[in-house]
Structure formats: structure tokens, C-alpha cells
Scaffold this motif. Structure first.
Motif, PDB file in Angstrom:
ATOM      1  N   VAL A 136       0.839  -1.194   0.000  1.00  0.00           N
ATOM      2  CA  VAL A 136       0.000   0.000   0.000  1.00  0.00           C
ATOM      3  C   VAL A 136       0.875   1.245   0.000  1.00  0.00           C
ATOM      4  O   VAL A 136       1.851   1.334   0.749  1.00  0.00           O
ATOM      5  CB  VAL A 136      -0.937   0.012   1.224  1.00  0.00           C
ATOM      6  N   SER A 137       0.526   2.213  -0.836  1.00  0.00           N
ATOM      7  CA  SER A 137       1.288   3.454  -0.905  1.00  0.00           C
ATOM      8  C   SER A 137       0.974   4.322   0.308  1.00  0.00           C
ATOM      9  O   SER A 137      -0.196   4.533   0.644  1.00  0.00           O
ATOM     10  CB  SER A 137       0.953   4.214  -2.186  1.00  0.00           C
ATOM     11  N   SER A 138       2.022   4.813   0.968  1.00  0.00           N
ATOM     12  CA  SER A 138       1.829   5.666   2.140  1.00  0.00           C
ATOM     13  C   SER A 138       1.992   7.152   1.814  1.00  0.00           C
ATOM     14  O   SER A 138       1.686   7.999   2.649  1.00  0.00           O
ATOM     15  CB  SER A 138       2.830   5.282   3.234  1.00  0.00           C
ATOM     16  N   LYS A 139       2.485   7.458   0.607  1.00  0.00           N
ATOM     17  CA  LYS A 139       2.787   8.850   0.273  1.00  0.00           C
ATOM     18  C   LYS A 139       2.047   9.355  -0.954  1.00  0.00           C
ATOM     19  O   LYS A 139       2.106  10.544  -1.265  1.00  0.00           O
ATOM     20  CB  LYS A 139       4.297   9.007   0.045  1.00  0.00           C
ATOM     21  N   SER A 140       1.366   8.486  -1.666  1.00  0.00           N
ATOM     22  CA  SER A 140       0.757   8.885  -2.932  1.00  0.00           C
ATOM     23  C   SER A 140      -0.373   9.889  -2.720  1.00  0.00           C
ATOM     24  O   SER A 140      -1.104   9.841  -1.728  1.00  0.00           O
ATOM     25  CB  SER A 140       0.222   7.654  -3.668  1.00  0.00           C
ATOM     26  N   THR A 141      -0.496  10.800  -3.683  1.00  0.00           N
ATOM     27  CA  THR A 141      -1.617  11.756  -3.672  1.00  0.00           C
ATOM     28  C   THR A 141      -2.830  11.178  -4.391  1.00  0.00           C
ATOM     29  O   THR A 141      -3.868  11.829  -4.458  1.00  0.00           O
ATOM     30  CB  THR A 141      -1.190  13.061  -4.355  1.00  0.00           C
ATOM     31  N   ILE A 142      -2.686   9.955  -4.916  1.00  0.00           N
ATOM     32  CA  ILE A 142      -3.819   9.287  -5.591  1.00  0.00           C
ATOM     33  C   ILE A 142      -4.559   8.466  -4.543  1.00  0.00           C
ATOM     34  O   ILE A 142      -4.025   7.468  -4.039  1.00  0.00           O
ATOM     35  CB  ILE A 142      -3.325   8.386  -6.736  1.00  0.00           C
ATOM     36  N   PRO A 143      -5.781   8.843  -4.169  1.00  0.00           N
ATOM     37  CA  PRO A 143      -6.480   8.183  -3.057  1.00  0.00           C
ATOM     38  C   PRO A 143      -6.598   6.671  -3.205  1.00  0.00           C
ATOM     39  O   PRO A 143      -6.461   5.934  -2.230  1.00  0.00           O
ATOM     40  CB  PRO A 143      -7.860   8.856  -3.074  1.00  0.00           C
ATOM     41  N   VAL A 144      -6.829   6.170  -4.425  1.00  0.00           N
ATOM     42  CA  VAL A 144      -7.077   4.750  -4.593  1.00  0.00           C
ATOM     43  C   VAL A 144      -5.837   3.920  -4.253  1.00  0.00           C
ATOM     44  O   VAL A 144      -5.960   2.744  -3.866  1.00  0.00           O
ATOM     45  CB  VAL A 144      -7.571   4.460  -6.032  1.00  0.00           C
ATOM     46  N   LEU A 145      -4.637   4.512  -4.344  1.00  0.00           N
ATOM     47  CA  LEU A 145      -3.417   3.765  -4.039  1.00  0.00           C
ATOM     48  C   LEU A 145      -3.203   3.579  -2.544  1.00  0.00           C
ATOM     49  O   LEU A 145      -2.366   2.765  -2.135  1.00  0.00           O
ATOM     50  CB  LEU A 145      -2.199   4.461  -4.642  1.00  0.00           C
ATOM     51  N   SER A 146      -3.949   4.305  -1.723  1.00  0.00           N
ATOM     52  CA  SER A 146      -3.866   4.102  -0.275  1.00  0.00           C
ATOM     53  C   SER A 146      -4.887   3.072   0.198  1.00  0.00           C
ATOM     54  O   SER A 146      -5.096   2.898   1.401  1.00  0.00           O
ATOM     55  CB  SER A 146      -4.086   5.424   0.467  1.00  0.00           C
ATOM     56  N   GLY A 147      -5.487   2.388  -0.761  1.00  0.00           N
ATOM     57  CA  GLY A 147      -6.517   1.404  -0.423  1.00  0.00           C
ATOM     58  C   GLY A 147      -6.145  -0.010  -0.821  1.00  0.00           C
ATOM     59  O   GLY A 147      -5.141  -0.257  -1.491  1.00  0.00           O
ATOM     60  N   ILE A 148      -6.975  -0.947  -0.382  1.00  0.00           N
ATOM     61  CA  ILE A 148      -6.861  -2.359  -0.741  1.00  0.00           C
ATOM     62  C   ILE A 148      -8.093  -2.726  -1.567  1.00  0.00           C
ATOM     63  O   ILE A 148      -9.228  -2.439  -1.169  1.00  0.00           O
ATOM     64  CB  ILE A 148      -6.785  -3.247   0.509  1.00  0.00           C
ATOM     65  N   LYS A 149      -7.846  -3.324  -2.703  1.00  0.00           N
ATOM     66  CA  LYS A 149      -8.951  -3.758  -3.555  1.00  0.00           C
ATOM     67  C   LYS A 149      -9.381  -5.165  -3.163  1.00  0.00           C
ATOM     68  O   LYS A 149      -8.541  -6.066  -3.022  1.00  0.00           O
ATOM     69  CB  LYS A 149      -8.528  -3.738  -5.023  1.00  0.00           C
ATOM     70  N   MET A 150     -10.677  -5.357  -2.973  1.00  0.00           N
ATOM     71  CA  MET A 150     -11.258  -6.678  -2.736  1.00  0.00           C
ATOM     72  C   MET A 150     -12.185  -7.014  -3.886  1.00  0.00           C
ATOM     73  O   MET A 150     -13.017  -6.186  -4.268  1.00  0.00           O
ATOM     74  CB  MET A 150     -12.067  -6.704  -1.437  1.00  0.00           C
ATOM     75  N   ALA A 151     -12.051  -8.222  -4.402  1.00  0.00           N
ATOM     76  CA  ALA A 151     -12.921  -8.663  -5.491  1.00  0.00           C
ATOM     77  C   ALA A 151     -13.391 -10.082  -5.192  1.00  0.00           C
ATOM     78  O   ALA A 151     -12.577 -10.975  -4.946  1.00  0.00           O
ATOM     79  CB  ALA A 151     -12.186  -8.613  -6.825  1.00  0.00           C
ATOM     80  N   ALA A 152     -14.695 -10.283  -5.204  1.00  0.00           N
ATOM     81  CA  ALA A 152     -15.275 -11.593  -4.905  1.00  0.00           C
ATOM     82  C   ALA A 152     -15.780 -12.245  -6.181  1.00  0.00           C
ATOM     83  O   ALA A 152     -16.452 -11.610  -6.998  1.00  0.00           O
ATOM     84  CB  ALA A 152     -16.420 -11.442  -3.908  1.00  0.00           C
ATOM     85  N   ASP A 153     -15.420 -13.523  -6.383  1.00  0.00           N
ATOM     86  CA  ASP A 153     -15.932 -14.299  -7.497  1.00  0.00           C
ATOM     87  C   ASP A 153     -16.071 -15.757  -7.060  1.00  0.00           C
ATOM     88  O   ASP A 153     -15.984 -16.062  -5.861  1.00  0.00           O
ATOM     89  CB  ASP A 153     -15.040 -14.159  -8.738  1.00  0.00           C
ATOM     90  N   GLU A 154     -16.237 -16.660  -8.028  1.00  0.00           N
ATOM     91  CA  GLU A 154     -16.464 -18.058  -7.675  1.00  0.00           C
ATOM     92  C   GLU A 154     -15.241 -18.714  -7.019  1.00  0.00           C
ATOM     93  O   GLU A 154     -15.371 -19.736  -6.323  1.00  0.00           O
ATOM     94  CB  GLU A 154     -16.877 -18.854  -8.919  1.00  0.00           C
ATOM     95  N   GLN A 155     -14.059 -18.148  -7.212  1.00  0.00           N
ATOM     96  CA  GLN A 155     -12.857 -18.699  -6.584  1.00  0.00           C
ATOM     97  C   GLN A 155     -12.751 -18.352  -5.108  1.00  0.00           C
ATOM     98  O   GLN A 155     -12.181 -19.104  -4.315  1.00  0.00           O
ATOM     99  CB  GLN A 155     -11.597 -18.180  -7.294  1.00  0.00           C
ATOM    100  N   GLY A 156     -13.263 -17.187  -4.742  1.00  0.00           N
ATOM    101  CA  GLY A 156     -13.153 -16.706  -3.372  1.00  0.00           C
ATOM    102  C   GLY A 156     -13.010 -15.204  -3.351  1.00  0.00           C
ATOM    103  O   GLY A 156     -13.627 -14.493  -4.145  1.00  0.00           O
ATOM    104  N   LEU A 157     -12.130 -14.720  -2.469  1.00  0.00           N
ATOM    105  CA  LEU A 157     -11.954 -13.284  -2.297  1.00  0.00           C
ATOM    106  C   LEU A 157     -10.514 -12.908  -2.644  1.00  0.00           C
ATOM    107  O   LEU A 157      -9.560 -13.394  -2.030  1.00  0.00           O
ATOM    108  CB  LEU A 157     -12.275 -12.891  -0.846  1.00  0.00           C
ATOM    109  N   HIS A 158     -10.341 -12.035  -3.644  1.00  0.00           N
ATOM    110  CA  HIS A 158      -9.029 -11.578  -4.097  1.00  0.00           C
ATOM    111  C   HIS A 158      -8.706 -10.237  -3.444  1.00  0.00           C
ATOM    112  O   HIS A 158      -9.531  -9.323  -3.443  1.00  0.00           O
ATOM    113  CB  HIS A 158      -9.011 -11.402  -5.617  1.00  0.00           C
TER     114      HIS A 158
END
Length: 378
Positions: free
Chosen positions: A21-43
Motif C-alpha cells: 500500500v502506498s503511504s505517500k501517494s496523492t492518488i487516493p485509490v493507491l492508499s486502499g486495498i482492492k477486494m474482489a469476490a468471485d467463484e474462486q473466493g476473495l481476491h
């Protein structure tokens, strides 16, 4: 998106990707964790655009249901808030539901949080790495190779190539080299690779390797390493680690490694480390952590002094010496860094003179080598 997941698996997944995770970026989405759910599980995915980590929590592990996906989907949540909240949740399972406008509800037991998420479509996609250059190595061996070489990378950006560890592979032999121009570390290991696979000058950032080292397991499980033109991908079970390569030509280090020596010293690793640590208490008060070795008559005397702190002297008698007498000085920090990553009970030190680089070797492992430049004392 609507899912249910065991809390301990959720905590572990967040910890794994949080390192990217970026601690210094001015891009808000880079300070986050993406979660994606599908038939395999949670990415789970995080990236600072230099490194990226992706891990999967599957729906089943050993026939035990870990993730229940009630509705597929994806969301990006603040890594700081998400991680802190999940660790303090009271129940064994956690329910996560994404509503309109990216509002995310997190429930566990009687506790409920409402978090504001971000659109997952704004999250950068991790690079596609071709699998035509891939080799396999034991996790604990790769971890050791990183630990024993990354300490020598440069922390200064003046020469970017020196801030990385250079990889080379030939005839199934993988070699790591790192130097900051004051010291040098190399480590080699035989790996599983196609006979025709060969590469050199693959420069991996030292900071990225340190993060990878924290992810690698201390066991003999195999990890796959994929090398492309500008990326390296390491696959560890259900976790993938990506890093950009450093562009440039790494210097030829073969010319600075002495092939002969005039003085050889075999000594107990821990005893030597303890003595240098004591010497460094005085040495750190001078300009370059200067410590001296005086090798004479099968005896090693370690000394240091500082106008402000005073003097230190300690002999070590349980040693084996071959060759000439010698007085040499060096930066104690560099020497201690090398000793702290050595697992062998004894080390062999080879000197070619008071102003020439000296080598630290392992008597039982010729695949490790550390070189340190001395300091002029007259």
C-alpha cells in the motif's frame, strides 16, 4: 458485493497485501486495498506502482468453508481503516456488503461499521508477466539469499542501479550480487530451471526484495519466479508479488574480488560479533565507526578509540591464522551487518593487505561471500 469470511483469514490477507500500500501517494485509490469476490473466493490487491501484491482467500481450504460469496463484486477500502477495524472485530466471521455509492457495511457479532469505499475500476491493474522465463526455488533458500545480500544495497539514489540486487542465472545456478561501493555481498544457489534459461543484469530494487522476504515462508515449499523485460513476478502459493526492475547496467564486480590472499583468519562467529559490537560502542563516536584488527602470533586483538568516548581493546585467542601479520581498520557497521546474517558457527576471513578489500566466507558454504573495503589509518 456481499460475502462472509473467517476473520483470521481476512486479517492474514490484509497483512499480506498491506506491504504494497502506498503511504505517500496523492492518488487516493493507491492508499486502499482492492477486494474482489468471485467463484474462486476473495481476491485482495494492493500496489504503490513500484510493487504489487495479490492474494486469494479461496472459498474452501481442506473442505472447510472459508469464504461464502453471496454476491460477486469489488470495492477499494482505505487500508489503514480497514486493517484496524478488522483486527478489532469481536466475532470469528466477518460479513462485508457493498451498497450504492460504494458504501461498505462491515459486520461481526453485534458490531457494525459503515465505510466509504472507492470505485474498483479506478484501481491500477497489475502487469501481465510472460511465463517464458520462469525458475523455481525453495522459499527458505530465496529468503536467505535476500537476507544475505540486500543489506549491501545502496540507500543513495545517485547511482540507481546500486539500490538493487542484480540477479543472474546460468546452468541452473542463481546468483545475487549487491554493493553500495563500500561493501559487496554475493550468494548463489542451484534452482530448478530449464537448461536453456539464462539471464543476467536483472536488477531488482532492494526495498522490494525486503518486502518479499517478509512474505516468504521459512520452509522448503517451492516458489516460482517469472522474469520479464521490466518486471519480476514471484508466485508463493495463493500470493503473487510483483516488482518493477531497475533500468541500467550493473557494474562488473568480478575485477574487485581478490583471487589470492596473504592472511587467513578462522574465528567463531558469535565471539567475533560480540567483540566488534563492544568495540563499536566506542567506534560510533568517531567519523566512520572505525575498528581495528591486529593479527599477530595466532592472536587477534580488536581495538577502537575516540577522542570523546575513550578506548577499547579485547584479544581473541581461539583462532586459526595462516600467512602474514596484519593491521587493518574497517567500518564496524559493515562488518556487523555481515555477521548478523551468517548462520555458520565459524567464519573465514581472507586479507590481501591493510589497504585491500577483504573477504568474509563460510567454511561450510562456498556459495556465500561478503567483501568489505578497509579504511586508511595512516
Amino acid at each position: 458485493m456481499k460475502i462472509s469470511i473467517l476473520k483470521n483469514q481476512l486479517v492474514q490477507a490484509i497483512q499480506n497485501v498491506h506491504k504494497a500500500v502506498s503511504s505517500k501517494s496523492t492518488i487516493p485509490v493507491l492508499s486502499g486495498i482492492k477486494m474482489a469476490a468471485d467463484e474462486q473466493g476473495l481476491h485482495f490487491t494492493a500496489t504503490d506502482l513500484e510493487i504489487g501484491i495479490e492474494t486469494l482467500v479461496p472459498t474452501l481450504i481442506d473442505d472447510e468453508e472459508i469464504v461464502q460469496v453471496k454476491e460477486a463484486g469489488a470495492i477499494v477500502l482505505s487500508a489503514r481503516f480497514f486493517g484496524e477495524i478488522v483486527r478489532k472485530l469481536p466475532g470469528k466471521t466477518v460479513e462485508i456488503e457493498v451498497k450504492q455509492n460504494y458504501l461498505t457495511i462491515i459486520r461481526s457479532g453485534k458490531t457494525e461499521y459503515n465505510l466509504h469505499g472507492l470505485d474498483h475500476e479506478e484501481f491500477p491493474r497489475l502487469p501481465q508477466v510472460a511465463d517464458n522465463q520462469v525458475f523455481s526455488v525453495q522459499s527458505d533458500i530465496l529468503k536467505d539469499m535476500i537476507r544475505q545480500t540486500s543489506l549491501a544495497v545502496s540507500t543513495e539514489e545517485i547511482r540507481p542501479v546500486l539500490t538493487g540486487v542484480v540477479f543472474a542465472l546460468k546452468n541452473g545456478n542463481l546468483k545475487f550480487v549487491a554493493t553500495d561501493s563500500h561493501r559487496l555481498a554475493t550468494r548463489e544457489s542451484i534452482v530448478e530451471a530449464p537448461p536453456e534459461l539464462e539471464f543476467a543484469n536483472v536488477i531488482v530494487p532492494g526495498k522490494a526484495l525486503n518486502e518479499l522476504g517478509r512474505l516468504l515462508a521459512d520452509d522448503d515449499s517451492l516458489v516460482d519466479v517469472l522474469v520479464s523485460e521490466n518486471q519480476v513476478l514471484v508466485k508463493m502459493g495463493l500470493t503473487k508479488f510483483y516488482t518493477r526492475l531497475i533500468d541500467g547496467q550493473y557494474p562488473d564486480i568480478s575485477r574487485i574480488i581478490p583471487s589470492t590472499f596473504k592472511t587467513g583468519l578462522t574465528v567463531n562467529t558469535k565471539e567475533l560479533q560480540g567483540s566488534i559490537e563492544r568495540a563499536s560502542l566506542v567506534a560510533k563516536e568517531n567519523d566512520n565507526n572505525l575498528v581495528r584488527f591486529n593479527i599477530k602470533h595466532n592472536r587477534l586483538e580488536i581495538t577502537s578509540n575516540s577522542p570523546d568516548a575513550g578506548k577499547y581493546s579485547e584479544p581473541i585467542d581461539e583462532i586459526e591464522v595462516t600467512g602474514d601479520e596484519l593491521v587493518i581498520a574497517f567500518n564496524s557497521k559493515y562488518f556487523l551487518d555481515a555477521l548478523r546474517v551468517i548462520d555458520s558457527p565459524d567464519i573465514l576471513i581472507e586479507f590481501t593487505g591493510s589497504m585491500s578489500p577483504f573477504l568474509i566466507k563460510l567454511p561450510d558454504n562456498p556459495r556465500y561471500l561478503h567483501l568489505i573495503l578497509p579504511v586508511r589509518i595512516y
